[in-house]
Design an enzyme around this catalytic site. Sequence first.
Site, PDB file in Angstrom:
ATOM      1  N   ASP A 155      67.272  13.004  82.308  1.00 35.28           N
ATOM      2  CA  ASP A 155      67.649  14.419  82.222  1.00 35.28           C
ATOM      3  C   ASP A 155      66.474  15.284  82.712  1.00 35.28           C
ATOM      4  O   ASP A 155      65.331  15.076  82.283  1.00 35.28           O
ATOM      5  CB  ASP A 155      67.968  14.722  80.739  1.00 35.28           C
ATOM      6  CG  ASP A 155      68.631  16.076  80.531  1.00 35.28           C
ATOM      7  OD1 ASP A 155      69.299  16.555  81.453  1.00 35.28           O
ATOM      8  OD2 ASP A 155      68.478  16.627  79.418  1.00 35.28           O
ATOM      9  N   SER A 191      75.137  22.545  75.731  1.00 35.09           N
ATOM     10  CA  SER A 191      76.466  22.527  75.105  1.00 35.09           C
ATOM     11  C   SER A 191      76.456  22.363  73.589  1.00 35.09           C
ATOM     12  O   SER A 191      77.508  22.108  72.996  1.00 35.09           O
ATOM     13  CB  SER A 191      77.301  21.398  75.719  1.00 35.09           C
ATOM     14  OG  SER A 191      77.439  21.594  77.100  1.00 35.09           O
ATOM     15  N   ALA A 229      71.465  18.318  72.835  1.00 35.51           N
ATOM     16  CA  ALA A 229      70.182  17.908  72.256  1.00 35.51           C
ATOM     17  C   ALA A 229      69.900  18.712  70.987  1.00 35.51           C
ATOM     18  O   ALA A 229      69.595  18.161  69.932  1.00 35.51           O
ATOM     19  CB  ALA A 229      69.054  18.116  73.267  1.00 35.51           C
TER      20      ALA A 229
HETATM   21  P1  13P Z   1      71.404  22.050  74.060  1.00 33.36           P
HETATM   22  O1  13P Z   1      70.054  22.699  73.939  1.00 33.36           O
HETATM   23  O2  13P Z   1      72.526  23.007  73.955  1.00 33.36           O
HETATM   24  O3  13P Z   1      71.570  20.920  73.118  1.00 33.36           O
HETATM   25  O4  13P Z   1      71.502  21.453  75.547  1.00 33.36           O
HETATM   26  C1  13P Z   1      70.781  20.299  75.897  1.00 33.36           C
HETATM   27  C2  13P Z   1      70.786  20.040  77.351  1.00 33.36           C
HETATM   28  O5  13P Z   1      71.460  20.682  78.121  1.00 33.36           O
HETATM   29  C3  13P Z   1      69.939  18.941  77.830  1.00 33.36           C
HETATM   30  O6  13P Z   1      69.892  18.858  79.207  1.00 33.36           O
END
Ligand code: 13P
Length: 313
Positions: free
Chosen positions: A81, A211, A255
């Site tokens: 990521d 998300s 995350a």
């Molecule tokens: P959040 O911070 O909404 O959990 O998103 C995590 C994310 O997009 C990791 O790439």
Amino acid sequence: MLVSPHILFNHCYGKYTIAAVNVFNMEQIHGLFAAAEYSSTPIIVQVTPVARNYAHPTMIMAMIKAAAKIYPKVVFSIHLDHGNETHALDAIDQGYTSVMIDASHDDFESNIQRTKTVVEAAHPRNVFVEAELGVLSGVEDDLSVAENHAKYTDPCQAKEFVDRSGCDSLAVAIGTSHGAYKFSGGKGLQFAVLEKIQQALPEFPLVLHGSSGVKRNDIDEINRLGGALLKNASGVTDEEIKKAIPYGICKVNIATDLRLLWTKVHRLFFAEHPDQFDPVVPGKMYMEAYKTFMIERFEVFGSKGKASALKLN
Ligand code: 13P
């Protein structure tokens, strides 16, 4: 079973979405695989450069491989990521099935060229490449983007970007942000932008970063137990996620929710047991709570039961 996201996205497009969950430690990997096995849900296990440095790239990969043995029915991809070229090449060498090159902060041309470089290294080794167009606000790893510097994905640029870079999926900026303080809480997802992107890229898998749901009750509970999170913490609603699926959102990144859960479980445990100092007891509670949380998310994403529906040889 380790699979390419191609298999997952071909199956889910328009019908359900795959949870892509950031993992940092052993407890999270156990919780995620336990939930995926319980729900028969395909998952994407994703690792940021910070997570790789925290655990060590070899350690985090070894833990994911161990989880695959402990939970043998789980169908999953391993994804880098928010990497740069160096992270991506390293992850490809390590056996990741998928990498994200995040050059979204560069100008359009540079984003295309940098993505293309990674695609050229990844495709001969059957590694899937996610790229990003548009800029999300919020905090991810050690990068912080102010709300006024965020930029929605331009639907007019989306097709050219995909054609010229050769990427396999596209992360779009449509109103979400990373972290606990999402402006989507106020403005919501920009479905008009998403619809135009889908029209420009029919059947092409799209990715929604940022998300997490950031539930109000969790924020209040953490603050009640001594936390100092801002009151305007907010996330993406379940309804928004469900509505995004027919527009081609095949992967939703989470995350923050699992970090908030870690904070809540540990604050509660030590508030109720101030005499204790054993990491094993709250660690087990976190793994259980993580599993329960993810099982509920899979229901919302519509991915429950889909691992067994995938045709795998
Ligand atoms: P959040 O911070 O909404 O959990 O998103 C995590 C994310 O997009 C990791 O790439």
